[in-house]
Structures are given as structure tokens and as C-alpha cells.
Enzyme design. Sequence first.
Site, PDB file in Angstrom:
ATOM      1  N   CYS A  92       0.818  -1.176   0.067  1.00 35.73           N
ATOM      2  CA  CYS A  92       0.039   0.102  -0.047  1.00 35.73           C
ATOM      3  C   CYS A  92       0.722   1.277  -0.061  1.00 35.73           C
ATOM      4  CB  CYS A  92      -1.001  -0.084   1.123  1.00 35.73           C
ATOM      5  SG  CYS A  92      -2.013  -1.471   1.530  1.00 35.73           S
ATOM      6  N   HIS A 345      -8.959   3.204  -2.823  1.00 34.93           N
ATOM      7  CA  HIS A 345      -7.411   2.707  -2.243  1.00 34.93           C
ATOM      8  C   HIS A 345      -6.808   2.004  -3.501  1.00 34.93           C
ATOM      9  CE1 HIS A 345      -4.041   2.034  -0.067  1.00 34.93           C
ATOM     10  NE2 HIS A 345      -4.302   0.933   0.601  1.00 34.93           N
ATOM     11  N   CYS A 376      -1.044   2.706   6.874  1.00 36.85           N
ATOM     12  CA  CYS A 376      -0.683   1.054   7.249  1.00 36.85           C
ATOM     13  C   CYS A 376      -0.376   0.510   6.175  1.00 36.85           C
ATOM     14  CB  CYS A 376      -1.999   0.414   7.899  1.00 36.85           C
ATOM     15  SG  CYS A 376      -3.509   0.362   6.897  1.00 36.85           S
ATOM     16  N   GLY A 378       0.624  -3.345   4.288  1.00 37.53           N
ATOM     17  CA  GLY A 378       0.501  -4.933   4.421  1.00 37.53           C
ATOM     18  C   GLY A 378       1.795  -5.789   4.734  1.00 37.53           C
TER      19      GLY A 378
END
Length: 396
Positions: A92, A345, A376, A378
Site C-alpha cells: 500500500c 485505495h 498502514c 500489508g
Amino acid sequence: MRNVVFVDGVRTPFGKAGPKGIYAETRADDLVVKVIRELLRRHPELPPERVDEVAIAATTQIGDQGLTIGRTAALLAGLPKSVPGYAIDRMCAGAMTAVTTAAGGIAFGAYDVVIAGGVEHMGRHPMGEGVDPNPRFLADRLVDTSALVMGQTAENLHDRFPHITKERADTFAAASQAKYDAAVKAGKIGPEFVSVATRSADKGWGLATADEPPRPGTTVEDLAGLKTPFRPHGRVTAGNAAGLNDGATGCLLADEATAQELGLPVAMRLVGYAFAGVEPEVMGVGPVPATEKALARTGLSISDIGLFEVNEAFAVQVLAFLDHFGIADDDPRVNQWGGAIATGHPLASSGVRLMTQLAHQFAERPDVRYGITTMCIGIGMGGTVIWENPHFEGDK
């Protein structure tokens, strides 16, 4: 070390992933090409040959997101063949890492001007496509079995912080939709878009000019009845999490002296950044240690931060961050134009969306000196970048 500045950022409208999404028949690399060309179009004062590097992130680096997309997209966009490029992956935080990595090169003196960004076409390349996780992760119990399913990690975060209820997450999600809708109507979101020509075998040609995922008018009552796909009677739903999306972002970064030489605007100055690891099964808590680390390294405190852009992968993840720092759920400094729950996203592209929105907010807020973009990541990480507002007027 030289000062690194954020000159400008643009993005494509974000689409819904899947066969009915606006980009279902559009290539991922063509989305990046549109972004690069738009940055150059908006800044004719920048000679293309002065671009020293093109860093483009993608989480799934295969197909039309593979083949060292930073280099291939640069060539397709018409940049001189003398301009190099590379691909980067931090799930991300791909675009965020493209920015921080390129910024390190600028600060060190290896580059003067860089294009950094990210793309994710989750319709063509679902998260995890083609991966082969080492069986030792589970056989040796290096991670919990839920660690590789992001929705399950969000449920785990609810478990860790039981005071963050589903009702509270739904309330935050509905507010995100409302704030985004208000920002669009006020013209706050939209100026950063580059329109994208789309085609469909059934519908013919079209033009993407607005984000596809938002659901204006969403209420807490609407969200209350949604299914919880990651756990029976769970708390994470499609309504209080970001969706599966397609889209690309890009920005211009420069040494501040070079920006002045070329007449490039300065939208933000980079103050510092940090990445941190956490238990993969609660990856959503990653922004907390990353922000603590970034603040410590820059000598700032959370009270110095006047604006926050926190990626809304899941509502519970943002709420855990706010609780840690003693910030109210509805604090006007946080995601004041909504977030990923509304806009979408597209994984590796989202970091630059956060930065672009913060840059536009800085221009309106000369009373604010510092802001952060945080997310955050992954497999158990978080990333935070601290920026300074060049329009800050101090005590005026």
C-alpha cells in the site's frame, strides 16, 4: 543535505475494480502515462530532459504493471530516452516509498528533479495474484494465518482494541463519505485530476473525469446492515473499509534550489519520514510506531501537527491511530476532505494522493506549519512522512 520539495501532484480519477469499472479495458501503464504527461503539461517551465529519474510503484508487478514500469511508462509518455526509471513495491505504501526513496537521492545530490508515483489496476491484477508465499510462514508460525488477508487483520485490530466498535467504525466511514462529497462540491477535490479516455467493447469510448467509488449520502444506518465477509458477526464491512480500485498518481519532487532556478512552485517541504514494522496480523496499527519514529527523528511532537492525511484502508485502523495520540474521531485536522473509504485505495498509488491533498490544504492554511501523511502497510508495516507548509505565516 539539500532541501527536498513537493512541487505538484496529480492523479487519475479512481475507478472500481472489476469488469464493470471505468478502467476495465484500460491498461495500467497507460494510466501512469497520463499522469506523467499531465505533470509535464502543467509545468512547461520544466524541460523534460531535466527529469533525473522516474520512480513508479506497483504492488503486483506483472502484466501491464510489470517490465520496470517506471522506465517503460517514461518512454511511453515521451520523456527523453536519457531519463531512467525503475519500479518499486511496498504494497500500500508503494507511492509513498517512491517519494521517500527519490527524495533521499535528491537530498544526497544524486538527482535534482524526480517524478514519483504509483499505480494499481486491481481489476486486472487482484492483490496477491501470482504470489507463492513460503510455506515456512505458517509451518514455522512466523505469522498468524490471518496475516495475509487484510480484512482479517482489520478484524484482529478490532479484537485488540475492543472499545473500537463496529458502530464507531461505521460512524467514521459515513463521515468520510460526507466530507468527500462536500469537498467535491466545494471544488477542493477535482483540480488534481487528469481525465482519462476509456473504452468498452460494449459501451464504446468514454472519459473518466470523477472518482467512481464514492457513495454520497451514505448513513450509519445504511452501513449497519452490511455483511461482514471476513468473520461471521464481525465488524469489518465493505462500507467501513476502502474498496478494490484502479488508478494512478504521480508527483514532481525537486531540490529546492533547483525549483527556484526553474521557476517551479513549492507546495511542501519534506521534513522527515519513517517506516516501522508491527505484527503482520495487526498491520493496521503500523502508522502508530511509524509516526512516533518520524516525530522523534525530526524533534517534533504530535501537538506540532496541524493537518493529518491518514489513509483509510479500514476505519478501525484510523481510529486506533487517533486513540493512540488522543485525537477525537471528528477532529477537523484529520482527513478534512474525506479519505480512501470514499475515494478508493488503489494500493500502491494512494501515498501520493494523500500528499497531493495535503499540499492543497497547506495552500489554504497559512496558519498551519506541519502536516503528516501516514498509512498502514500489508505484511505488518506503517509509513509516515512529515511535511512543512511553505505558506506558513507564523504568528501573523
